[in-house]
Design an enzyme around this catalytic site. Structure first.
Site, PDB file in Angstrom:
ATOM      1  N   LYS A  75       0.924  -1.330   0.239  1.00  0.00           N
ATOM      2  CA  LYS A  75       0.184  -0.013   0.129  1.00  0.00           C
ATOM      3  C   LYS A  75       0.936   1.258  -0.091  1.00  0.00           C
ATOM      4  O   LYS A  75       2.254   1.035   0.640  1.00  0.00           O
ATOM      5  CB  LYS A  75      -0.848  -0.029   1.100  1.00  0.00           C
ATOM      6  CG  LYS A  75      -2.041   0.826   1.178  1.00  0.00           C
ATOM      7  CD  LYS A  75      -3.076   0.119   0.391  1.00  0.00           C
ATOM      8  CE  LYS A  75      -4.713   0.818   0.720  1.00  0.00           C
ATOM      9  NZ  LYS A  75      -5.659  -0.422   0.439  1.00  0.00           N
TER      10      LYS A  75
HETATM   11  N1  GLU Z   1      -7.277  -0.071  -3.003  1.00  0.00           N
HETATM   12  C1  GLU Z   1      -7.931  -1.138  -2.902  1.00  0.00           C
HETATM   13  C2  GLU Z   1      -7.882  -2.196  -1.809  1.00  0.00           C
HETATM   14  O1  GLU Z   1      -7.820  -1.888  -0.750  1.00  0.00           O
HETATM   15  C3  GLU Z   1      -7.625  -1.951  -4.357  1.00  0.00           C
HETATM   16  C4  GLU Z   1      -6.220  -2.506  -4.529  1.00  0.00           C
HETATM   17  C5  GLU Z   1      -5.885  -2.836  -5.771  1.00  0.00           C
HETATM   18  O2  GLU Z   1      -6.675  -2.946  -6.639  1.00  0.00           O
HETATM   19  O3  GLU Z   1      -4.755  -3.161  -6.000  1.00  0.00           O
HETATM   20  O4  GLU Z   1      -8.137  -3.332  -1.794  1.00  0.00           O
END
Ligand code: GLU
Length: 444
Positions: free
Chosen positions: A128
Site C-alpha cells: 500500500k
Molecule cells: N485499494 C483497493 C484495496 O484496498 C484495491 C487495491 C488494488 O486493486 O490493488 O483493496
C-alpha cells in the site's frame, strides 16, 4: 562458545518477546492488523518465524519530493510505499491520498492486502502507499504534477511484475493513468505498452478493465449474497444502512439495491440521511456530484439525521464503507443490523468485536468483503498481459465466482475452527501463505 538458541546480548531478534515490545511501540492500526492475524496464527499453530516474517513489512519506501504549485511556489511532499509481503506474487495494493496517511496506516493497509490477495486466491502479495495530502486542496494540474513526481521518485520500486499500485481513497482512474504514463516515460520507448500493467484501475480507454470502477461495491454485494444464500436468508427488501459514499459506498449502494435490498440510511463526512421507504442511489450520486458539491448533506427525498443516530438506525445490514475505526465499542452496543459487511478497511475496532459477537451480529470481514477491487485489478493485469479485452458480463461472472468461493471457504473454515468469519479469513489466507513459505524455505 556460542549459544545458538539464546540471542546474544545486544542482538535484536525479530522472534519472541522483542517483536512484541517493538509492536507495542507502534501505534494502533498496524497493531490491530497484526493482532488479527495473530489470533489465526494461534488457531493454526504457525511457527514463530512465520509470525515474525508477517508481522513486519518487507520494504518501506519513503520519498520526499518537491512540486511547483500553480502560483510558482515549491511545496515538499512525503510519499510512502510499504511492501508487506510477496510470497504469493508481485506486491499489490492501492495508493491513498488523505491527510491521515502516515507510515503506521500504510503498514496496516499493506498487511491487510497480503491477507486479502491470499484469501481471494490471487497470485499477488500485499502493498500500500500514498501521500499525506487532501487532494481536494489542489488544482487538477497541481495534482497531476504531484502524481507524476511521486511516480518518478518511486522509480524502480514499482514495476509491472514487481509492485502494482491501484486506486484507493482520494485517488482514481485518472491518477492511475498519470502514474502509468510517467512510469512508461521513464523506461524504454519499445516498452511503452508492455508496462501498462504497472498500475491497475486505469480508465478503460487507457487500458483499464470493464467493471473495475464498481468492483469493490459489486464484490461486497456478491459476498453478502453468497453468505445469505448459504444461511438460507432471503435478502429481498432487507434494509441497508451505509456509511461512506465514495467509490465503494456508491457502487455498494447501487449493486445492493439492484440485488433487491433497500437503502434506508446513508452517512458521509457531510451528514447523514434516513428514509425508511428507501433512498435511490442514482439520485444521491447525482445530487452529490452537482448541488451537493461532493457530499450527501441536503439531498432531497430523505430526512437529515444526526451523525451519531446513523449507528442506531433500524436496519438488517450495515455497510461501513468509509474509513478505519468507525465501529467503536459504544456504537457496537447500539447497532441493530444482524450482519455487517466491511466495505472499508479496518472499520471495526478490536474492542467492538466481542460486543458484536455477544449480540449475535455477524461480521463479513474487510479482507473478504472488499476484495472485489483487487480481484478485478488482477483481471485488468491479466488482460494487459495478454493484450485481451473482456466484456463486463465476463468480468462480473468471474468476480462472482471468486467472491462466492472465498465466502464459502471462510464459512466452512469458521465451522471447522469454531471461530469468527474474520479469524477464518486469516486462517484461510495464512494456510496458503505458510504452505508456500514452508516449501520455499529460508534463504540463505
Ligand atoms: N485499494 C483497493 C484495496 O484496498 C484495491 C487495491 C488494488 O486493486 O490493488 O483493496
Amino acid at each position: 562458545m556460542t549459544n545458538t538458541t539464546t540471542p546474544r546480548p545486544g542482538r535484536r531478534s525479530l522472534t519472541g518477546a522483542p517483536l512484541k515490545v517493538m509492536l507495542r511501540r507502534m501505534s494502533s492500526l498496524h497493531l490491530t492488523a497484526v493482532s488479527q492475524f495473530e489470533r489465526a496464527a494461534d488457531l493454526l499453530g504457525i511457527s514463530d518465524a512465520h509470525r515474525a516474517i508477517l508481522s513486519v513489512p518487507e520494504n518501506e519506501v519513503i520519498v520526499n519530493f518537491p512540486v511547483t504549485m500553480d502560483d510558482g511556489r515549491v511545496e515538499m511532499f512525503r510519499g510512502y510505499r510499504v511492501q508487506h509481503n510477496n510470497t504469493l506474487g508481485p506486491f499489490k495494493g492501492g495508493m491513498r491520498f488523505s491527510p491521515a496517511v502516515d507510515i503506521d496506516e500504510v503498514r496496516a493497509l499493506a498487511t491487510w492486502m497480503t491477507f486479502k490477495t491470499a484469501l481471494a486466491g490471487l497470485p499477488f502479495g500485499g502493498a500500500k502507499g500514498g501521500i499525506s495530502i487532501d487532494p481536494k486542496a489542489y488544482s487538477p494540474s497541481e495534482l497531476e504534477r504531484i502524481v507524476r513526481r511521486f511516480t518518478f521518485a518511486l522509480g524502480a520500486n514499482i514495476g509491472p511484475d514487481h509492485d502494482i499500485p491501484a486506486p484507493d481513497m482520494g485517488t482514481n482512474a485518472q491518477t492511475m493513468v498519470w502514474m502509468m504514463d510517467t512510469y512508461a516515460q521513464m523506461g524504454s520507448i519499445a516498452d511503452r505498452h508492455t508496462v501498462r500493467r504497472v498500475v491497475t484501475g486505469k480508465t478503460i480507454a487507457a487500458g483499464g478493465s470493464a467493471g473495475r470502477d464498481k468492483a469493490t461495491g459489486q464484490g461486497l454485494t456478491f459476498a453478502l449474497g453468497a453468505w445469505a444464500n448459504r444461511q438460507g436468508i432471503d435478502l429481498d427488501d432487507k434494509r441497508v444502512a451505509l456509511q461512506g459514499f465514495g467509490n465503494v459506498g456508491e457502487h455498494g449502494a447501487r449493486t445492493l439495491v439492484k440485488a433487491g435490498l433497500k437503502l434506508v440510511a446513508v452517512a458521509d463526512h457531510t451528514g447523514a440521511l434516513h428514509n425508511a421507504n428507501g433512498i435511490d442511489p442514482e439520485m444521491l450520486w447525482r445530487y452529490k456530484s452537482t448541488d451537493g458539491a461532493g457530499g450527501i448533506a441536503g439531498a432531497p427525498e430523505a430526512e437529515a439525521i444526526d451523525l451519531e443516530d446513523f449507528w442506531r438506525v433500524d436496519c438488517d445490514v450495515l455497510v461501513p464503507a468509509a474509513i478505519e475505526n468507525q465501529i467503536t465499542a459504544e456504537r457496537a452496543a447500539d447497532i441493530t443490523a444482524s450482519v455487517i459487511v466491511e466495505g472499508a478497511n479496518g472499520p471495526t475496532m478490536t474492542g467492538a468485536e466481542p460486543i458484536l459477537a455477544d449480540r449475535g451480529v455477524t461480521v463479513i470481514p474487510d479482507v473478504l468483503a472488499n476484495a472485489g477491487g483487487v480481484t478485478v485489478s488482477y483481471f485488468e493485469w491479466l488482460q494487459n498481459r495478454a493484450g485481451d479485452v473482456w466484456t463486463l458480463a465476463d468480468v462480473d461472472a468471474r468476480l462472482r465466482r471468486v467472491m462466492t468461493d472465498a465466502t464459502l471457504q471462510i464459512m466452512s473454515t469458521a465451522e471447522t475452527y469454531r471461530c469468527s468469519l474474520r479469524d477464518a479469513a486469516y486462517v484461510t489466507a495464512l494456510e496458503r501463505l505458510t504452505t508456500v513459505l514452508n516449501q520455499r524455505g529460508m534463504f540463505p
